[in-house]
Write an enzyme that holds these catalytic residues in place. Structure first.
Site, PDB file in Angstrom:
ATOM      1  N   LYS A 176       4.603   5.140  -1.266  1.00 32.41           N
ATOM      2  CA  LYS A 176       4.807   6.598  -1.339  1.00 32.41           C
ATOM      3  C   LYS A 176       6.222   7.001  -0.943  1.00 32.41           C
ATOM      4  O   LYS A 176       6.772   7.970  -1.483  1.00 32.41           O
ATOM      5  CB  LYS A 176       3.786   7.316  -0.453  1.00 32.41           C
ATOM      6  CG  LYS A 176       2.350   7.245  -0.966  1.00 32.41           C
ATOM      7  CD  LYS A 176       1.400   8.018  -0.060  1.00 32.41           C
ATOM      8  CE  LYS A 176      -0.012   8.070  -0.622  1.00 32.41           C
ATOM      9  NZ  LYS A 176      -0.688   6.772  -0.609  1.00 32.41           N
ATOM     10  N   TYR A 206      -3.991  14.258   4.077  1.00 33.10           N
ATOM     11  CA  TYR A 206      -3.450  13.132   3.324  1.00 33.10           C
ATOM     12  C   TYR A 206      -4.149  12.998   1.979  1.00 33.10           C
ATOM     13  O   TYR A 206      -5.376  13.029   1.897  1.00 33.10           O
ATOM     14  CB  TYR A 206      -3.627  11.854   4.130  1.00 33.10           C
ATOM     15  CG  TYR A 206      -2.829  10.687   3.626  1.00 33.10           C
ATOM     16  CD1 TYR A 206      -1.484  10.559   3.956  1.00 33.10           C
ATOM     17  CD2 TYR A 206      -3.401   9.708   2.836  1.00 33.10           C
ATOM     18  CE1 TYR A 206      -0.742   9.487   3.507  1.00 33.10           C
ATOM     19  CE2 TYR A 206      -2.678   8.623   2.382  1.00 33.10           C
ATOM     20  CZ  TYR A 206      -1.345   8.524   2.715  1.00 33.10           C
ATOM     21  OH  TYR A 206      -0.603   7.454   2.273  1.00 33.10           O
ATOM     22  N   GLY A 263       0.807  -1.214   0.000  1.00 29.19           N
ATOM     23  CA  GLY A 263       0.000   0.000   0.000  1.00 29.19           C
ATOM     24  C   GLY A 263       0.840   1.262   0.000  1.00 29.19           C
ATOM     25  O   GLY A 263       1.768   1.427  -0.809  1.00 29.19           O
ATOM     26  N   SER A 264       0.561   2.142   0.949  1.00 29.07           N
ATOM     27  CA  SER A 264       1.162   3.477   0.931  1.00 29.07           C
ATOM     28  C   SER A 264       2.631   3.517   1.324  1.00 29.07           C
ATOM     29  O   SER A 264       3.250   4.583   1.257  1.00 29.07           O
ATOM     30  CB  SER A 264       0.368   4.417   1.842  1.00 29.07           C
ATOM     31  OG  SER A 264      -0.870   4.739   1.242  1.00 29.07           O
ATOM     32  N   LEU A 265       3.215   2.384   1.703  1.00 27.86           N
ATOM     33  CA  LEU A 265       4.673   2.373   1.825  1.00 27.86           C
ATOM     34  C   LEU A 265       5.305   2.709   0.479  1.00 27.86           C
ATOM     35  O   LEU A 265       6.446   3.184   0.415  1.00 27.86           O
ATOM     36  CB  LEU A 265       5.165   1.014   2.314  1.00 27.86           C
ATOM     37  CG  LEU A 265       5.253   0.808   3.824  1.00 27.86           C
ATOM     38  CD1 LEU A 265       3.889   0.899   4.478  1.00 27.86           C
ATOM     39  CD2 LEU A 265       5.910  -0.529   4.148  1.00 27.86           C
TER      40      LEU A 265
END
Length: 450
Positions: free
Chosen positions: A75, A160, A71-73
């Site tokens: 980013k 966010y 997921g957002s890791l």
């Protein structure tokens, strides 16, 4: 990537506590499967797995090599790409998106604002729920969001935004002339040795699940390729691979110190967090007791992920799981980090005497006065420090003849200039117009208002 010296593994007595922590989390949160690892000084020193439900129709345990969706890791890695381009002078944090992607929405948003979630963009793109829907092209994404408007004024506060990172990925593609996934592999993943971090799942990998609250039965969650939204949350990885990224955050070898410092410097915050967390450039910065961790949490349908590192000690932890909710992927990695540091504290390097003083240093040492307030100038073998008893302390690095550059606090980036009399002796120190003198309010020094 420069190879790290080997670090001793975790002691068996410490490993018992780490295994107990992930066992309690997996059972208490009813997680189908969970994989975790600890990194210290650039090396994976412990890993552990729990659970049996890895793939649909199968009943087997994960291995340390099993991929999970992170997921957002993702980013953090997108941000690293952007910051590489900034470091190379190809891009500026003050640039607007419109300068590089004229065909997209929110043309006035700055690169810094997008990285720090402070540009005021909506949290999610217009259209269907992107995490659960087949991803389209950037042109389709831009068209769907052509009439979208800001939800907050730029810089007002942290908000966010997954959409922000889709736009950053497009900026990278435009500047590098290649798809985001290829640029990421060439510039970050391959150099860091992250061979198990991929765009699509590569066997062995886990399926994503939700757990029925009343029965404990598993419900399969969809795996969608996210298209233009990929820079916000597409990737699959393993704990060991993500430990390589945490090692880079703590002790950079590929990126410059300047890039990592910028990424881990607070840029935006949410007042609702009451000072317990801020956001840098692609990196979350939660306060954990006496520590500030750097990293990120992530989720995709059926998956939760967390990767955090204490940059000061170099100890970090990664937790990946194939569950939709319930597992604290901020708290569990923190528990693993604190467990290691409690049972195996970092031994600070030995102090060694200063070998020799550079020219011009000795005459700067001793007591200086800011008005009537005394400060002591000392040298630690590398830099000067100017400290008041029980008060502020500033550090300075040499920058040229009779000039030093501030390294900390109020004097960061400021110039300390040694002002001399005609006979060559020191009259006073000038630090950003503040005069420091050997005696309080030295009448021979032109101090305004003295």
């Amino acid at each position: 990537m420069t190879s790290q010296p080997q670090t001793p593994p975790i002691l068996p007595s410490t490993a018992v506590h780490l295994q107990a922590a992930i066992a309690a989390a997996q059972a208490g949160s009813r997680v189908p499967s969970l994989s975790a690892a600890v990194v210290r000084d650039g090396n994976v020193v412990w890993s552990g797995v729990r659970g049996t439900a890895v793939r649909e129709g199968e009943d087997r345990r994960p291995t340390p090599d099993t991929q999970y969706r992170i997921g957002s890791l993702t980013k953090m890695l997108t941000a690293a790409l952007v910051m590489q381009l900034v470091d190379e002078g190809v891009l500026d944090l003050a640039d607007t998106v419109g300068k590089h992607v004229p065909e997209g929405p929110f043309a006035e948003a700055t690169i810094r604002g997008l990285l720090s979630h402070a540009a005021g963009l909506p949290a999610e793109p217009a259209g269907p729920w992107w995490e659960r829907s087949p991803g389209g092209s950037y042109e389709e994404l831009a068209a769907a969001n052509a009439d979208a408007s800001l939800v907050l004024s730029p810089g007002e506060r942290h908000h966010y935004s997954n959409l922000s990172y889709a736009m950053l990925g497009r900026v990278v593609e435009g500047l590098c002339g290649a798809p985001w996934r290829d640029v990421l592999a060439d510039r970050i993943l391959v150099p860091l040795g992250m061979t198990r971090t991929t765009y699509d799942a590569v066997t062995p990998y886990a399926d994503g699940y939700a757990v029925e609250a009343l029965t404990g039965m598993l419900v399969a969650e969809p795996h969608q390729v996210t298209g233009a939204m990929a820079p916000a949350g597409q990737l699959w990885s393993t704990p060991a691979d993500l430990c390589l990224w945490l090692a880079e955050l703590a002790r950079p070898t590929l990126l410059s110190d300047r890039v990592i410092t910028a990424m881990t410097t607070p840029q935006s915050g949410d007042p609702d967090e009451r000072g317990t967390e801020s956001y840098g450039l692609g990196v979350r910065l939660p306060v954990a007791g006496e520590r500030v961790l750097a990293g990120h949490g992530g989720s995709m349908p059926g998956f939760l992920a967390g990767a955090w590192v204490d940059r000061e000690s170099g100890v970090g932890a990664v937790v990946l799981a194939n569950t939709a909710y319930g597992l604290d992927v901020g708290g569990l990695p923190r528990t693993l980090i604190e467990t290691v540091l409690a049972h195996e504290p970092v031994i600070v390097p030995e102090w060694t005497p200063t070998g020799e003083l550079p020219d011009g240093v000795r005459e700067l040492l001793g007591t200086w006065h800011w008005g009537h307030h005394p400060f002591t100038m000392a040298y630690d073998g590398k830099v000067l420090s100017l400290a008041a008893d029980g008060g502020r302390a500033f550090r300075f690095a040499p920058a040229g003849a009779d000039t030093w550059t501030g390294l900390s606090g109020y004097q960061l980036g400021e110039t300390l200039r040694v002002v001399r009399r005609e006979d060559g002796t020191i009259s006073h120190l000038d630090i950003g117009t503040f005069c420091y003198t050997r005696i309080p309010y030295d009448p021979s020094v032109p101090i305004p208002g003295a």
